[in-house]
Design an enzyme around this catalytic site. Structure first.
Site, PDB file in Angstrom:
ATOM      1  N   ARG A  49      40.247  67.027  11.492  1.00  0.00           N
ATOM      2  CA  ARG A  49      39.515  68.057  10.770  1.00  0.00           C
ATOM      3  C   ARG A  49      39.516  69.292  11.658  1.00  0.00           C
ATOM      4  O   ARG A  49      39.971  69.272  12.790  1.00  0.00           O
ATOM      5  CB  ARG A  49      38.083  67.613  10.411  1.00  0.00           C
ATOM      6  N   GLY A  50      39.096  70.386  11.057  1.00  0.00           N
ATOM      7  CA  GLY A  50      39.193  71.670  11.762  1.00  0.00           C
ATOM      8  C   GLY A  50      40.381  72.429  11.224  1.00  0.00           C
ATOM      9  O   GLY A  50      41.489  71.883  11.195  1.00  0.00           O
ATOM     10  N   ALA A  51      40.167  73.665  10.818  1.00  0.00           N
ATOM     11  CA  ALA A  51      41.224  74.396  10.116  1.00  0.00           C
ATOM     12  C   ALA A  51      42.587  74.375  10.816  1.00  0.00           C
ATOM     13  O   ALA A  51      43.589  73.946  10.223  1.00  0.00           O
ATOM     14  CB  ALA A  51      40.744  75.835   9.863  1.00  0.00           C
ATOM     15  N   ARG A  92      42.226  69.032   1.028  1.00  0.00           N
ATOM     16  CA  ARG A  92      40.928  69.710   1.222  1.00  0.00           C
ATOM     17  C   ARG A  92      41.130  71.177   0.809  1.00  0.00           C
ATOM     18  O   ARG A  92      42.177  71.764   1.080  1.00  0.00           O
ATOM     19  CB  ARG A  92      40.421  69.633   2.675  1.00  0.00           C
ATOM     20  N   GLN A 199      29.621  66.985  13.598  1.00  0.00           N
ATOM     21  CA  GLN A 199      30.725  67.424  14.475  1.00  0.00           C
ATOM     22  C   GLN A 199      30.189  67.943  15.824  1.00  0.00           C
ATOM     23  O   GLN A 199      30.824  67.805  16.843  1.00  0.00           O
ATOM     24  CB  GLN A 199      31.532  68.546  13.810  1.00  0.00           C
ATOM     25  N   ASP A 240      36.985  78.622   8.723  1.00  0.00           N
ATOM     26  CA  ASP A 240      37.987  77.933   7.904  1.00  0.00           C
ATOM     27  C   ASP A 240      38.729  78.891   6.993  1.00  0.00           C
ATOM     28  O   ASP A 240      39.832  78.592   6.523  1.00  0.00           O
ATOM     29  CB  ASP A 240      37.299  76.834   7.079  1.00  0.00           C
ATOM     30  N   LYS A 251      31.585  75.935   8.502  1.00  0.00           N
ATOM     31  CA  LYS A 251      30.775  74.749   8.252  1.00  0.00           C
ATOM     32  C   LYS A 251      29.387  75.102   7.706  1.00  0.00           C
ATOM     33  O   LYS A 251      28.759  76.067   8.172  1.00  0.00           O
ATOM     34  CB  LYS A 251      30.639  73.970   9.562  1.00  0.00           C
TER      35      LYS A 251
HETATM   36  C1  LIG Z   1      38.522  75.842  14.412  1.00  0.00           C
HETATM   37  S1  LIG Z   1      38.195  75.552  12.776  1.00  0.00           S
HETATM   38  C2  LIG Z   1      36.870  74.462  12.916  1.00  0.00           C
HETATM   39  C3  LIG Z   1      36.070  74.490  11.678  1.00  0.00           C
HETATM   40  O1  LIG Z   1      36.383  73.374  10.853  1.00  0.00           O
HETATM   41  C4  LIG Z   1      35.191  72.660  10.637  1.00  0.00           C
HETATM   42  O2  LIG Z   1      35.127  72.071   9.380  1.00  0.00           O
HETATM   43  P1  LIG Z   1      35.528  70.509   9.226  1.00  0.00           P
HETATM   44  O3  LIG Z   1      35.027  69.803  10.442  1.00  0.00           O
HETATM   45  O4  LIG Z   1      34.836  70.116   7.943  1.00  0.00           O
HETATM   46  O5  LIG Z   1      37.031  70.509   9.100  1.00  0.00           O
HETATM   47  C5  LIG Z   1      34.115  73.693  10.810  1.00  0.00           C
HETATM   48  O6  LIG Z   1      34.020  74.548   9.710  1.00  0.00           O
HETATM   49  C6  LIG Z   1      34.625  74.390  12.014  1.00  0.00           C
HETATM   50  O7  LIG Z   1      34.065  75.610  12.318  1.00  0.00           O
END
Ligand SMILES: CSC[C@H]1O[C@H](OP(=O)(O)O)[C@H](O)[C@@H]1O
Length: 348
Positions: A49-51, A92, A199, A240, A251
């Site tokens: 996860r993470g953009a 997603r 997270q 994101d 988030k």
């Molecule tokens: C560096 S982008 C990280 C970004 O992604 C996270 O969302 P997720 O864990 O649901 O993929 C969150 O928005 C973070 O800031």
């Protein structure tokens, strides 16, 4: 384990391996992926996860599918690759890096025209490797620009995880913190736990503890208290998707932190690679916001605590208006008070 040795995603024995972020920090294990559909499922389930990390995973998902199709006919390849792009795109909806990576891989596919199955697969795999390597370079450049914004001794509040685990390495928001520490600054982190997927508590805290960067874990509803007591000097988050006018999707809970930061005169920074800016989206209202399963809110894994039958909302992201953003930190530099003009200027 020194974090610089940790590869969020890696190519090994003809497969993509990804750290299973659902089980960190209790367990550190890699899962192996051999095709687009399984990578898409891993993105959806938040194994990765993470953009930026999602974008890298999608690039490898395309390459894996091409490797499976080396001996297929051109017609079979075209049909199967189209399905691969579609299943990855459906994994997603909010992180634009996913679509940025697919667009880049699709453009290469189109340029390959009548290549052989091997040429086709090798070119797409090489491109996926480049997407990974480029991400780390970009994060380090962004980190260097952002580090200058953090004073020695700064206490920096973060939300969610925008660290090495959200990217191919170094991180975006945490990359700025790492780069500041590398310059010799004493930076301490206050990590929001970031319900419901935690997270912050599970991933950011783990990254910072591994690297011995001082980190204090708080629950999301403590951020205002910490700011009101003068214990926060800056806020830095990842993103994101940034709209053309500078509105920031990140988030869920980020918007609350931004409002509180403005209330207390605390700078609110967003670490934002250019791949996360979507000029096709005019403002934050048009950013698709993922709604995830209720079970993420009613409990955590097999420990469910909410009353059975309760209605649940679970938007995974929210939108912070550009006017609450002190600056976007990009690999090209710092964009103060982002707006349509200075965001567009990044691409001139
Ligand atoms: C560096 S982008 C990280 C970004 O992604 C996270 O969302 P997720 O864990 O649901 O993929 C969150 O928005 C973070 O800031």
């Amino acid at each position: 384990m020194p974090l610089e040795k940790v590869e969020t995603l890696r190519w090994k024995d003809g497969c993509l391996e990804m750290i299973d972020q659902r089980v960190l920090p209790a367990r550190f294990e890699y899962l192996a992926y051999a095709d687009a559909a399984s990578v898409a499922a891993g993105i959806r389930a938040m194994v990765v996860r993470g953009a930026p990390a999602i974008g890298v995973a999608a690039a490898y998902g395309v390459a894996l599918e091409a490797l499976k199709l080396r001996a297929a006919s051109a017609a079979e390849r075209r049909s199967a690759m189209t399905k691969a792009f579609d299943v990855l795109a459906a994994s997603r909806p909010t992180a634009v890096n996913l679509f940025w990576a697919l667009k880049r891989m699709r453009a290469l596919w189109d340029r390959l025209g009548g290549a052989s199955g091997d040429e086709f697969a090798n070119a797409l795999l090489a491109e996926a490797h480049e997407v990974l390597a480029e991400d780390i370079r970009i994060n380090r450049s962004m980190g260097a620009h952002g580090a200058a914004l953090l004073a020695d001794g700064a206490r920096v509040l973060t939300h969610c995880n925008a660290g090495a685990l959200a990217t191919a390495g170094h991180g975006t928001a945490l990359g700025v913190i790492r780069s500041a520490v590398e310059t010799g600054k004493k930076i301490s982190v206050i990590a929001d736990e970031t319900r419901p997927f935690l997270q912050g508590a599970r991933l950011t805290a783990w990254e910072m503890v591994q690297e011995k960067i001082p980190v204090t874990l708080i629950t999301d509803n403590m951020a205002g208290f910490m700011m009101s007591r003068g214990e926060v000097d800056a806020v830095i988050v990842g993103t994101d998707r940034v709209a053309a006018n500078g509105d920031v999707a990140n988030k869920i809970g980020t918007y609350m932190v931004a409002v509180l930061a403005r209330r207390h005169g605390i700078p609110f920074y967003v670490a934002c690679p250019l791949s996360t800016i979507d000029l096709g989206i005019p403002d934050g209202n048009a950013i698709p916001i993922e709604e995830r399963d209720a079970s993420e809110v009613t409990g955590f894994r097999d420990c469910q605590w909410a009353a059975a039958g309760v209605a649940v909302r679970n938007p995974a992201f929210d939108v912070t208006p550009a006017e609450l953003v002190t600056a976007l930190i990009t690999e090209q530099g710092v964009v103060k008070q982002p707006n349509r003009q200075n965001v567009a200027a990044l691409f001139k």
